[in-house]
Design a protein around this motif. Structure first.
Motif, PDB file in Angstrom:
ATOM      1  N   LYS A  81       0.826  -1.200   0.000  1.00  0.00           N
ATOM      2  CA  LYS A  81       0.000   0.000   0.000  1.00  0.00           C
ATOM      3  C   LYS A  81       0.863   1.254   0.000  1.00  0.00           C
ATOM      4  O   LYS A  81       1.934   1.285   0.589  1.00  0.00           O
ATOM      5  N   THR A 127      -7.380  -3.404  -4.697  1.00  0.00           N
ATOM      6  CA  THR A 127      -7.438  -1.971  -4.363  1.00  0.00           C
ATOM      7  C   THR A 127      -6.095  -1.444  -3.880  1.00  0.00           C
ATOM      8  O   THR A 127      -5.881  -0.230  -3.835  1.00  0.00           O
ATOM      9  N   THR A 128      -5.169  -2.330  -3.505  1.00  0.00           N
ATOM     10  CA  THR A 128      -3.838  -1.879  -3.073  1.00  0.00           C
ATOM     11  C   THR A 128      -3.010  -1.338  -4.230  1.00  0.00           C
ATOM     12  O   THR A 128      -1.949  -0.754  -4.007  1.00  0.00           O
ATOM     13  N   LYS A 163      -3.993   1.028  -6.115  1.00  0.00           N
ATOM     14  CA  LYS A 163      -4.524   2.363  -6.392  1.00  0.00           C
ATOM     15  C   LYS A 163      -3.442   3.422  -6.524  1.00  0.00           C
ATOM     16  O   LYS A 163      -3.584   4.390  -7.281  1.00  0.00           O
ATOM     17  N   SER A 164      -2.337   3.255  -5.809  1.00  0.00           N
ATOM     18  CA  SER A 164      -1.280   4.276  -5.822  1.00  0.00           C
ATOM     19  C   SER A 164      -0.539   4.351  -7.149  1.00  0.00           C
ATOM     20  O   SER A 164       0.183   5.310  -7.406  1.00  0.00           O
ATOM     21  N   SER A 175      -1.016   5.326 -10.215  1.00  0.00           N
ATOM     22  CA  SER A 175      -1.937   6.078 -11.083  1.00  0.00           C
ATOM     23  C   SER A 175      -1.451   6.196 -12.518  1.00  0.00           C
ATOM     24  O   SER A 175      -2.242   6.433 -13.426  1.00  0.00           O
ATOM     25  N   LYS A 177     -12.875  -3.084 -10.964  1.00  0.00           N
ATOM     26  CA  LYS A 177     -12.284  -2.177  -9.975  1.00  0.00           C
ATOM     27  C   LYS A 177     -10.954  -1.615 -10.478  1.00  0.00           C
ATOM     28  O   LYS A 177     -10.655  -0.432 -10.314  1.00  0.00           O
ATOM     29  N   LEU A 178     -10.147  -2.471 -11.073  1.00  0.00           N
ATOM     30  CA  LEU A 178      -8.839  -2.042 -11.571  1.00  0.00           C
ATOM     31  C   LEU A 178      -8.976  -0.982 -12.656  1.00  0.00           C
ATOM     32  O   LEU A 178      -8.212  -0.019 -12.700  1.00  0.00           O
ATOM     33  N   LEU A 215      -9.840   2.207 -10.739  1.00  0.00           N
ATOM     34  CA  LEU A 215      -8.784   2.668  -9.838  1.00  0.00           C
ATOM     35  C   LEU A 215      -7.572   3.210 -10.586  1.00  0.00           C
ATOM     36  O   LEU A 215      -6.896   4.124 -10.111  1.00  0.00           O
ATOM     37  N   LEU A 216      -7.265   2.627 -11.744  1.00  0.00           N
ATOM     38  CA  LEU A 216      -6.077   3.007 -12.510  1.00  0.00           C
ATOM     39  C   LEU A 216      -6.514   3.832 -13.718  1.00  0.00           C
ATOM     40  O   LEU A 216      -6.905   3.282 -14.755  1.00  0.00           O
ATOM     41  N   ARG A 241     -15.546   4.230 -16.342  1.00  0.00           N
ATOM     42  CA  ARG A 241     -15.135   5.462 -15.656  1.00  0.00           C
ATOM     43  C   ARG A 241     -16.139   6.590 -15.835  1.00  0.00           C
ATOM     44  O   ARG A 241     -16.289   7.428 -14.944  1.00  0.00           O
ATOM     45  N   LYS A 270     -18.423   0.544  -5.704  1.00  0.00           N
ATOM     46  CA  LYS A 270     -18.382   1.858  -6.333  1.00  0.00           C
ATOM     47  C   LYS A 270     -19.473   2.772  -5.774  1.00  0.00           C
ATOM     48  O   LYS A 270     -19.244   3.972  -5.552  1.00  0.00           O
TER      49      LYS A 270
END
Length: 734
Positions: free
Chosen positions: A64, A85-86, A88-89, A91, A111-112, A115-116, A135, A194
């Motif tokens: 994370k 979800t980890t 997410k950073s 970007s 989700k991916l 998130l990305l 999105r 979401k």
């Protein structure tokens, strides 16, 4: 299991270096690693890492808050990932591989993609279209349903207390998760996840302050500007006639012919060059504008020693020395604006090639084909691609890719019955299948009279597809600089459309999706994206002024059709009368992140104005108009010929604009004189490059034509100018 140390990272990374900050590729596959074996503090030093292979390990999640700003490719295949979800950073991630992770579900895949924000390739497939649908379109549908739940069953407490708000938020989020149903049941986990996030965001927005105080500066600025509602200023014309300055169009372009199959749409290098016979013949071209201009005067010529040069297979006599007019600026320049480049001294350019490569039926006697757009190829992600010397040009029925150094036409693409008006380069991802990572490739998009966008991969000599962007002709094409797959097309039905063209696979399969429609009051001529917010704002110049639009997707605004956010007006508007309409903006480009250069038709100056100070003003409630905060005026020529577009080279702090006599007006703007606009004295050009006056043996000199478009490479080693008489002029830095 091997412990992750600095020594191990340096051994397995490349290029070989003694600093982690310089590593771009890292292979840590099949080491039996678990997520606790990845030291975040040590790995955070990999600030240049672009390609990371972590396949064949035992990772259950990604560390994370591990920020790797340069990371574009990550291989996590054959692991035990459970919580996506980890990631997410990350970007900036464009390609991700998660094959052979048993616990990954369809909802995790969705989700991916949310998130990305830059994810394009997933498990070797192009998912741009699906990702953008999630999105923006899918998210917008969820937002509508979430708001409906609130309006039906909830309201803010009175009085508002922290405890009441906390309880209300929990109830609202829980109710929204239960009641909002959308999409197939296979992704219900994604939908609930979401909805919970969006419900919290919406709840917070209900108590956030929405109004911003109007600044005194904005009020004072508006007092000096003529603010008026954007109305049509031209008299109505017969609907059977379509008049456009210089670009001669029929009201309804002829029906497009069936496109050849992919295998036959091949770009071939130009092996037999077109002979150039430069003749002094003159073509009358009266513009159909609010104030029609007289026949253009002959360009004064000066006798000088000439030499013979070979241009695209033909002998062209050209002046050896080009006269340059050096005009000194005032000595009391104040550095109120920081230098735009490291180069403080002006550059010196000399003519290198004059090419005639867009001729109808390859005729060397063609001096009527008008050339409209040119742009240098951008470098790909590795910095390669020849972007510093390859330029694309379009006009008539052809598009050319030219090597500026040699003057050779490397590729030429023709479409019978087409007349190209605009083109744009972009970088997209090409998937190669199997375990091979996707690669970046430069593509060209071009369009014109027929309303079709042609997609071309010049390096592989393939015109791989087309799609219809409008039933009317296309006037301008631009890619979003931050989202290479987002293409904006402006058309003669007064609309700008945003498309997602995705990427391509090794067989050149692609998919196009329309994302947004912007309604205008006139034909768009230029499109610009503010460098600081290219995904949320768009500036467009038209025959009805300069307008700003909100183009951010996934907001409360509709994603299907939008009207302008504001109109930007200029001081010259106060001088309009029945014979002079200055609302046509035929030149627009950013010089820095904040300074914009724009040109009003019939106004003999170029405005430099501040984007940040202009946009902070509050628009007029009725007209949505704000006055541009003008910093300076640049002296230009007086002409009644429209559509002579300017361009900028931000890296070298240069502005260049051609005129109706073949000259190039150049401005090296490293600082601006304090209060230069209030002084009423326009800044003189740094240099005026005279028309090279090419001659043809036995025929004579060719007079200076109108310069419709110019382009410069980022280092200003080359400058390319396009004329309305079928000539491409290449200038080189001395």
């Amino acid at each position: 299991m091997e412990k992750i140390t600095e020594k191990l990272l340096l051994e397995r990374g490349s290029p070989k270096t003694n600093r982690l900050e310089q590593i771009k590729t890292l292979h840590l596959s099949k080491l039996g690693l678990k997520h606790q074996d990845l030291p975040v503090k040590l790995l955070s030093r990999l600030q240049s890492l672009e390609h990371w292979d972590l396949s064949g390990n035992r990772l259950q999640e990604f560390p994370k808050n591990l920020g790797l700003p340069a990371l574009r490719y990550l291989d996590l295949s054959d692991n035990q990932i459970e919580d996506v979800t980890t990631l997410k950073s990350l970007s900036g991630l464009e390609e991700l591989k998660l094959e052979d992770n048993l616990y990954i579900t369809v909802s995790d895949n969705y989700k991916l993609m949310v998130l990305l924000p830059n994810l394009r390739m997933y498990n070797g497939k192009d998912v741009s279209t699906t990702a953008n649908h999630l999105r923006y379109v899918y998210t917008e549908n969820l937002r509508t349903r979430i708001i409906a739940v609130w309006e039906k069953s909830f309201s803010l407490p009175d009085p508002i207390t922290a405890q009441k708000m906390s309880t209300l938020e929990a109830d609202f989020v829980s109710t929204a998760r239960q009641q909002v149903k959308f999409g197939p049941s296979s992704v219900s986990d994604f939908t609930k996840w979401k909805v919970a996030i969006m419900a919290k965001e919406y709840f917070c927005s209900l108590t956030e302050p929405k109004e911003e105080p109007e600044s005194k500066e904005a009020t004072d600025t508006k007092l000096n500007c003529d603010v008026r509602s954007p109305t049509k200023r031209k008299p109505p014309m017969d609907s059977s006639i379509s008049l456009t300055p210089l670009k001669i169009l029929r009201t309804d372009p002829p029906a497009a012919e069936d496109s050849p199959r992919k295998s036959s749409l091949r770009l071939k290098p130009l092996t037999q060059t077109d002979e150039v016979r430069l003749s002094p013949r003159k073509r009358s071209q009266p513009p159909s504008t609010p104030s029609k201009g007289p026949t253009r005067p002959e360009t004064p010529r000066r006798g000088s020693k000439v030499r013979q040069t070979k241009e695209d297979g033909a002998h062209v006599n050209q002046k050896e020395d080009v006269s340059r007019k050096e005009l000194q600026r005032d000595a009391d320049m104040q550095p109120t604006i920081k230098s735009c480049s490291k180069t403080q001294q002006p550059v010196h350019l000399k003519p290198l090639h004059i090419l005639q490569c867009h001729s109808k039926q390859n005729s060397s006697e063609d001096f009527s084909t008008q050339l409209w757009a040119c742009a240098f190829q951008p470098p790909d992600a590795t910095g390669a691609g020849g972007g510093d010397r390859l330029v694309a040009t379009c006009g008539g029925d052809s598009l050319c890719v030219i090597d500026c150094e040699t003057g050779m036409v490397m590729k030429k693409y023709k479409v019978h019955g087409e007349e190209f008006f605009s083109l744009a380069w972009s970088i997209v991802l090409m998937s190669r299948g199997g375990k091979a990572s996707a690669q970046h490739c430069s593509i060209l998009a071009a369009g014109g009279k027929r309303g079709l966008v042609k997609l071309i991969h010049p390096r592989n000599n393939v015109a791989y597809g087309e799609f219809r962007a409008s039933r009317k002709a296309l006037s301008v094409l631009r890619f979003n600089p931050n989202k290479g797959n987002f293409l904006f097309t402006g058309s003669y039905d007064n609309k700008i459309t945003m498309w997602d063209i995705g990427g391509v696979d090794s067989q050149y399969n692609f998919k196009v999706v329309q994302l947004l429609m912007l309604e205008m009051s006139a034909t768009p001529l230029h499109i610009c994206f503010p460098p600081t917010s290219p995904s949320s704002h768009l500036l467009t110049a038209s025959e009805d002024g300069l307008h700003c639009y909100d183009t951010q997707l996934g907001t409360n605004n509709t994603t299907k059709s939008r009207s302008k956010e504001m109109e930007i007006t200029f001081p010259i508007y106060k001088k309009e009368d029945k014979d002079h309409d200055y609302h046509t903006i035929d030149g627009l480009s950013f010089l820095t992140d904040d300074i914009v250069a724009s040109k009003n038709y019939l106004h003999g100056c170029i405005y430099l104005w501040s984007w940040s100070k202009t946009k902070t003003q509050r628009p007029d409630k009725k007209s949505r108009a704000v006055c541009a905060v003008v910093l300076a005026e640049l002296q230009w020529t007086n002409t009644e010929i429209p559509y002579l577009a300017l361009n900028t080279c931000p890296g070298q702090a240069y502005i260049v604009c051609g005129d109706d006599k073949g000259r190039l007006w150049t401005y090296h703007v490293t600082n601006l004189q304090k209060n230069s606009f209030q002084s009423g004295k326009p800044i003189q050009p740094t240099e005026v490059l005279e028309w090279p006056t090419p001659v043809r043996k036995g025929v004579g000199q060719v007079e200076g034509p109108s310069i419709n478009s110019v382009a410069m490479d980022p280092e200003l080693q080359f400058l390319v100018a396009l004329s309305d008489k079928n000539m491409v002029i290449v200038w080189k830095r001395e």
